[in-house]
Design a protein around this motif. Structure first.
Motif, PDB file in Angstrom:
ATOM      1  N   SER A  41      35.850  65.012  54.866  1.00 49.89           N
ATOM      2  CA  SER A  41      36.071  63.966  56.191  1.00 49.89           C
ATOM      3  C   SER A  41      35.048  62.726  56.144  1.00 49.89           C
ATOM      4  O   SER A  41      35.302  61.918  56.913  1.00 49.89           O
ATOM      5  CB  SER A  41      36.092  64.852  57.412  1.00 49.89           C
ATOM      6  N   GLY A  42      34.009  62.876  55.404  1.00 44.47           N
ATOM      7  CA  GLY A  42      33.071  61.823  55.543  1.00 44.47           C
ATOM      8  C   GLY A  42      33.109  60.491  54.685  1.00 44.47           C
ATOM      9  O   GLY A  42      32.783  59.531  54.334  1.00 44.47           O
ATOM     10  N   ILE A  43      34.529  60.704  53.562  1.00 46.22           N
ATOM     11  CA  ILE A  43      34.923  59.678  53.003  1.00 46.22           C
ATOM     12  C   ILE A  43      35.785  58.652  53.525  1.00 46.22           C
ATOM     13  O   ILE A  43      36.745  58.988  54.280  1.00 46.22           O
ATOM     14  CB  ILE A  43      35.698  60.393  51.817  1.00 46.22           C
ATOM     15  N   THR A  44      35.160  57.278  53.636  1.00 42.24           N
ATOM     16  CA  THR A  44      36.011  56.496  54.319  1.00 42.24           C
ATOM     17  C   THR A  44      36.163  55.023  53.502  1.00 42.24           C
ATOM     18  O   THR A  44      35.739  55.026  52.541  1.00 42.24           O
ATOM     19  CB  THR A  44      35.265  55.980  55.781  1.00 42.24           C
ATOM     20  N   GLY A  45      37.122  54.427  54.208  1.00 38.02           N
ATOM     21  CA  GLY A  45      37.464  52.963  53.712  1.00 38.02           C
ATOM     22  C   GLY A  45      37.853  52.803  52.340  1.00 38.02           C
ATOM     23  O   GLY A  45      38.829  53.772  52.216  1.00 38.02           O
TER      24      GLY A  45
ATOM     25  N   ARG B 101      37.802  56.059  50.124  1.00 36.10           N
ATOM     26  CA  ARG B 101      38.569  57.202  50.547  1.00 36.10           C
ATOM     27  C   ARG B 101      40.166  56.781  49.912  1.00 36.10           C
ATOM     28  O   ARG B 101      40.842  57.523  49.466  1.00 36.10           O
ATOM     29  CB  ARG B 101      38.994  57.091  52.179  1.00 36.10           C
ATOM     30  N   ASN B 102      40.414  55.437  49.961  1.00 32.21           N
ATOM     31  CA  ASN B 102      42.058  55.085  49.540  1.00 32.21           C
ATOM     32  C   ASN B 102      41.710  55.257  48.011  1.00 32.21           C
ATOM     33  O   ASN B 102      42.880  55.794  47.331  1.00 32.21           O
ATOM     34  CB  ASN B 102      41.830  53.484  49.658  1.00 32.21           C
TER      35      ASN B 102
ATOM     36  N   GLU C 212      41.754  66.171  55.853  1.00 31.11           N
ATOM     37  CA  GLU C 212      40.270  65.918  55.980  1.00 31.11           C
ATOM     38  C   GLU C 212      39.446  67.388  56.290  1.00 31.11           C
ATOM     39  O   GLU C 212      39.959  67.756  57.400  1.00 31.11           O
ATOM     40  CB  GLU C 212      39.867  64.624  56.924  1.00 31.11           C
TER      41      GLU C 212
END
Length: 136
Positions: A38-42, A45-46, A17
């Motif tokens: 690194s701001g990509i989540t949840g 992100r997957n 990240e």
């Protein structure tokens, strides 16, 4: 840059990240790793990690056995025959050329990665993967 330690899901390539790339973006560099903002989540992100892993699978195996090779090197073959066209499809000036035109998510290099990711992850594929990463 923060390393993600998830060897079970991503066999063969490290995932990092970073804030050094554009928000909502990621890139797979076989031989180095997968880099995502690194701001990509949840769930997003997957999906993105699965798509980028599809590029790694393209380097490692190719699609239907057509692994790219150049000057005796699969790594060079991937970067020249897959990576470079994918990158140029994102560059405004090159997008005007027929070989690099079209929406990035529907560009041939991306469809290859999506197909490989779908086959690899199977039931573990993000539930809405194909809504963001078409396979045809």
């Amino acid at each position: 840059m923060k390393r993600i330690d998830d060897k079970e899901m991503l066999d063969g390539i490290a995932v990092f990240e970073t804030r050094l790339i554009l928000p909502r973006s990621a890139i797979c560099l076989p031989g180095v790793g997968i880099f995502l903002h690194s701001g990509i989540t949840g769930e997003s992100r997957n999906r993105i990690v699965q798509h980028e892993y599809g590029h790694y699978l393209d380097y490692k195996f190719g699609l239907e056995g057509d692994r790219k090779k150049l000057l005796g090197s699969y790594l060079l073959g991937f970067y020249v025959k897959i990576g470079l066209p994918s990158l140029l499809n994102l560059v405004w000036g090159f997008k005007r050329l027929p070989a690099f035109s079209g929406k990035h998510s529907r560009y041939w290099t991306e469809i290859r990665a999506n197909r490989l990711a779908k086959a690899y992850f199977g039931n573990a594929l993000a539930r809405d993967f194909e809504a963001f990463f078409p396979v045809a």
